[in-house]
Scaffold this motif. Structure first.
Motif, PDB file in Angstrom:
ATOM      1  N   THR A 138       0.770  -1.290   0.022  1.00 47.34           N
ATOM      2  CA  THR A 138       0.025  -0.001   0.210  1.00 47.34           C
ATOM      3  C   THR A 138       1.003   1.226  -0.002  1.00 47.34           C
ATOM      4  O   THR A 138       2.063   1.226   0.239  1.00 47.34           O
ATOM      5  CB  THR A 138      -0.827  -0.106   1.398  1.00 47.34           C
ATOM      6  N   GLY A 139       0.138   2.244  -0.375  1.00 48.71           N
ATOM      7  CA  GLY A 139       0.964   3.705  -0.231  1.00 48.71           C
ATOM      8  C   GLY A 139       1.487   4.146   1.194  1.00 48.71           C
ATOM      9  O   GLY A 139       2.710   4.401   1.532  1.00 48.71           O
ATOM     10  N   GLU A 140       0.970   3.436   2.326  1.00 52.01           N
ATOM     11  CA  GLU A 140       1.419   3.915   3.466  1.00 52.01           C
ATOM     12  C   GLU A 140       2.635   2.825   3.659  1.00 52.01           C
ATOM     13  O   GLU A 140       3.723   3.336   4.284  1.00 52.01           O
ATOM     14  CB  GLU A 140       0.348   3.232   4.664  1.00 52.01           C
ATOM     15  N   ILE A 141       2.687   1.549   3.296  1.00 47.84           N
ATOM     16  CA  ILE A 141       4.037   0.735   3.335  1.00 47.84           C
ATOM     17  C   ILE A 141       5.051   1.393   2.503  1.00 47.84           C
ATOM     18  O   ILE A 141       6.059   1.294   3.054  1.00 47.84           O
ATOM     19  CB  ILE A 141       3.739  -0.653   3.198  1.00 47.84           C
ATOM     20  N   GLN A 145       8.308  -1.996  12.184  1.00 44.95           N
ATOM     21  CA  GLN A 145       6.991  -1.512  12.057  1.00 44.95           C
ATOM     22  C   GLN A 145       6.274  -1.903  10.736  1.00 44.95           C
ATOM     23  O   GLN A 145       4.990  -1.612  10.480  1.00 44.95           O
ATOM     24  CB  GLN A 145       7.027   0.022  12.194  1.00 44.95           C
ATOM     25  N   ILE A 146       7.173  -2.527   9.675  1.00 44.39           N
ATOM     26  CA  ILE A 146       6.634  -2.698   8.525  1.00 44.39           C
ATOM     27  C   ILE A 146       5.957  -4.187   8.347  1.00 44.39           C
ATOM     28  O   ILE A 146       6.936  -5.085   8.738  1.00 44.39           O
ATOM     29  CB  ILE A 146       7.651  -2.763   7.452  1.00 44.39           C
ATOM     30  N   PRO A 147       4.572  -4.429   8.233  1.00 43.30           N
ATOM     31  CA  PRO A 147       4.244  -5.593   8.103  1.00 43.30           C
ATOM     32  C   PRO A 147       4.818  -6.610   7.036  1.00 43.30           C
ATOM     33  O   PRO A 147       4.496  -6.160   5.767  1.00 43.30           O
ATOM     34  CB  PRO A 147       2.736  -5.422   8.229  1.00 43.30           C
ATOM     35  N   THR A 170       3.841 -10.082   0.558  1.00 45.98           N
ATOM     36  CA  THR A 170       4.350  -8.867   1.103  1.00 45.98           C
ATOM     37  C   THR A 170       5.827  -8.561   0.969  1.00 45.98           C
ATOM     38  O   THR A 170       6.311  -7.492   0.752  1.00 45.98           O
ATOM     39  CB  THR A 170       3.574  -8.532   2.230  1.00 45.98           C
ATOM     40  N   LYS A 171       6.394  -9.623   1.610  1.00 42.81           N
ATOM     41  CA  LYS A 171       7.842  -9.559   1.751  1.00 42.81           C
ATOM     42  C   LYS A 171       8.483  -9.447   0.417  1.00 42.81           C
ATOM     43  O   LYS A 171       9.401  -8.634   0.068  1.00 42.81           O
ATOM     44  CB  LYS A 171       8.561 -10.797   2.334  1.00 42.81           C
ATOM     45  N   GLY A 172       8.057 -10.191  -0.470  1.00 37.07           N
ATOM     46  CA  GLY A 172       8.567  -9.936  -1.909  1.00 37.07           C
ATOM     47  C   GLY A 172       8.341  -8.589  -2.610  1.00 37.07           C
ATOM     48  O   GLY A 172       9.081  -8.062  -3.562  1.00 37.07           O
ATOM     49  N   ASP A 173       6.940  -7.941  -2.467  1.00 40.03           N
ATOM     50  CA  ASP A 173       6.704  -6.891  -3.134  1.00 40.03           C
ATOM     51  C   ASP A 173       7.461  -5.720  -2.508  1.00 40.03           C
ATOM     52  O   ASP A 173       8.051  -4.817  -3.177  1.00 40.03           O
ATOM     53  CB  ASP A 173       5.019  -6.574  -2.750  1.00 40.03           C
ATOM     54  N   LEU A 174       7.947  -5.859  -1.171  1.00 38.46           N
ATOM     55  CA  LEU A 174       8.602  -4.714  -0.275  1.00 38.46           C
ATOM     56  C   LEU A 174      10.115  -4.848  -1.176  1.00 38.46           C
ATOM     57  O   LEU A 174      10.838  -3.740  -1.604  1.00 38.46           O
ATOM     58  CB  LEU A 174       8.695  -5.245   0.881  1.00 38.46           C
ATOM     59  N   TYR A 175      10.492  -6.035  -1.384  1.00 40.92           N
ATOM     60  CA  TYR A 175      11.968  -6.307  -1.703  1.00 40.92           C
ATOM     61  C   TYR A 175      12.131  -5.824  -3.259  1.00 40.92           C
ATOM     62  O   TYR A 175      12.708  -5.111  -3.673  1.00 40.92           O
ATOM     63  CB  TYR A 175      12.274  -7.698  -1.782  1.00 40.92           C
ATOM     64  N   GLU A 176      10.936  -6.061  -4.117  1.00 38.33           N
ATOM     65  CA  GLU A 176      10.958  -5.568  -5.296  1.00 38.33           C
ATOM     66  C   GLU A 176      10.862  -4.054  -5.345  1.00 38.33           C
ATOM     67  O   GLU A 176      11.366  -3.471  -6.334  1.00 38.33           O
ATOM     68  CB  GLU A 176       9.736  -6.125  -6.141  1.00 38.33           C
TER      69      GLU A 176
END
Length: 504
Positions: A15-18, A147-149, A155-161
């Motif tokens: 999300t935009g928040e993350i 604090q990052i879910p 979600t982990k993968g998307d964050l890394y990308e």
């Protein structure tokens, strides 16, 4: 066995928040003097790895408590409990936190890894350096990461990308990130199966391997069952399917972490200069190759693997890599690889030879011409995707060409979303391609017979075969045009006379 892919499946995106939290984390590093994007990603990767180890241990502890049994093969021994994320994240003394992470937890992950075995993660971590020297910076970063879910794999993968997308500068030796939507397109074109052995010989951040893994996770058989749930498929997926080579230690660590955060347990990521004689020997090992190798011009002839020079006598990396792909593939193995346009029409003996090898000795399936802006802002080079099957006995009857003029993003340095996008049409036409019907050379896709390609010196550029429709433009007779010019001249004279009268 028939496999189908459920298209349009709902996947959670960050999300935009993350994203804002990740951006804030990134800014924290930059404000504290760690400004190299690769270094930032490395440092975050190390901390994410430590956190993942603790998450795995916590899951084991919960299961053990439920079953009222002790943990088998704990990650953290009794004397290593202070290395756990759940321990040091709560320390109020930032200097003590830095001492534990730098001197205890970081050395721990470099030597032990997930199970105490010599995994690829651990091998690549041996040369890792922990750059965070400021206690306040570490405390801030640990707090922000916590604090990052990141409870689930997606979600982990998307964050890394999202972090990898911040690599906005070209790397050394002609390296730059392949856009994710192009990677996904190539994976869908190849439709990997559950027992593939997939390799990217220039894997970098492992984007192709990750995309193949995501594709296979959603793949279902004709009965609607996930194919990875079939006997033996999950184990093959985790331990034998994914292979990558790179000679850059930073890329090896980042690629390994990327795969890890996408839930792949034991990918085979190796430190290997794929074209070098020092690392020759792997032959006919893989069923699928997906790659965008670096194109850095020429390399020293004496360093090139001898079995590659037998396929193609050249020092140009873009041609040597094609020879490498053919060496690495099993008979019947397939490849989808990105090449610079020069490979398609270069006039040197080596250029012509490698194209002849693909067409005559193997099966060249398709050539997809991509617009020159696809790799901006990294580079403006024109590229194409070659799709071929290793046969060793020919098999090319006709080659499918596609003229991709738009990829859904503007073809300038900004690369903003636009409506024009040929990729959905490309994927649709590829699946139903037919030499009997795909004959209109004024359209996007068409077949060209092998004999015609041979007659053109094995030229594979689409412009050699595409026909352009010219619309007839009708002009008025010369006398009519001449009269219109006289009338226009008369109007100008009249206006000049009027203006002169006003000036008195």
């Amino acid at each position: 066995m028939v496999y189908i892919v459920i298209v349009g499946a709902v996947k959670r995106m960050i999300t935009g928040e993350i994203k804002s939290k990740v951006d804030r984390l990134w800014t924290t590093f930059w404000n504290n003097g760690i400004s190299n994007p690769l270094s930032v990603i490395e440092q975050i990767s190390y901390l994410l790895f430590i956190k993942r180890l603790d998450d795995l241990e916590l899951a084991q502890e919960k299961k053990a408590n439920r079953l009222n049994k002790p943990i088998t093969n704990p990650i953290f021994a009794v004397d290593k409990q202070h290395c756990r994320w759940s321990y040091f994240k709560n320390l109020t003394d930032s200097e003590e936190m830095l001492r534990i992470v730098r001197d205890k937890a970081f050395p721990f992950i470099k030597t032990l890894g997930t199970t105490g075995e010599d995994s690829t993660y651990v091998r690549h971590m041996k040369d890792a350096v922990f750059l965070i020297a400021n206690p306040a910076l570490l405390a801030s970063v640990v707090g922000q990461i916590d604090q990052i879910p990141m409870e689930d794999r997606d979600t982990k993968g998307d964050l890394y990308e999202y972090m990898l997308s911040k690599l906005t500068t070209a790397g050394t030796n002609g390296q730059f990130r392949t856009p994710r939507h192009i990677i996904k397109m190539m994976v869908e074109l190849m439709s990997p199966g559950a027992r593939e052995i997939i390799c990217d010989p220039a894997c970098g951040t492992a984007g192709f391997l990750v995309a193949a893994a995501e594709y296979l996770r959603d793949l279902k058989d004709a009965d609607g069952n996930l194919i990875l749930n079939a006997p033996g498929n999950r184990e093959h997926f985790n331990k034998e399917m994914f292979h990558g080579f790179d000679f850059d230690g930073t890329m090896l660590r980042i690629g390994s972490m990327n795969l890890m955060l996408h839930g792949i347990e034991d990918p085979k990521i190796e430190a290997r200069d794929s074209l070098s004689e020092d690392h020759a020997g792997i032959t006919e090992a893989f069923t699928l190759i997906l790659a965008n190798p670096p194109f850095k011009g020429s390399i020293e002839k004496s360093t090139i693997a001898k079995d590659l020079t037998k396929v193609i006598s050249t020092t140009k990396t873009e041609l040597l890599f094609i020879g490498l792909f053919l060496r690495l593939l099993k008979i019947g193995g397939r490849a989808a690889v990105i090449v610079p346009d020069g490979v398609l029409f270069g006039s040197s003996t080596a250029h012509k030879k490698i194209r002849e090898v693909l067409v005559e000795q193997h099966k060249l399936d398709g050539v997809i011409s991509m617009p020159s802006g696809v790799f901006k802002p990294y580079a403006g080079v024109s590229t194409a995707v070659l799709i071929f099957t290793k046969t060793g006995a020919g098999g090319t009857d006709e080659v499918w060409f596609y003229d991709m003029e738009a990829d859904g993003l503007s073809l300038d340095d900004k690369r903003q979303p636009v409506e024009e996008n040929d990729i959905p049409d490309l994927l649709k036409r590829w699946k139903v391609r037919n030499p009997e019907t795909d004959t209109d050379r004024t359209g996007k896709a068409f077949f060209v017979p092998k004999d015609e390609i041979k007659a053109n010196g094995y030229d594979l550029s689409i412009n050699r075969y595409k026909e352009i429709e010219y619309q007839e433009v009708k002009y008025e007779p010369p006398k009519v045009i001449l009269q219109k010019l006289r009338d226009l001249e008369a109007e100008i004279r009249a206006d000049l006379d009027a203006l002169e009268g006003l000036l008195g």
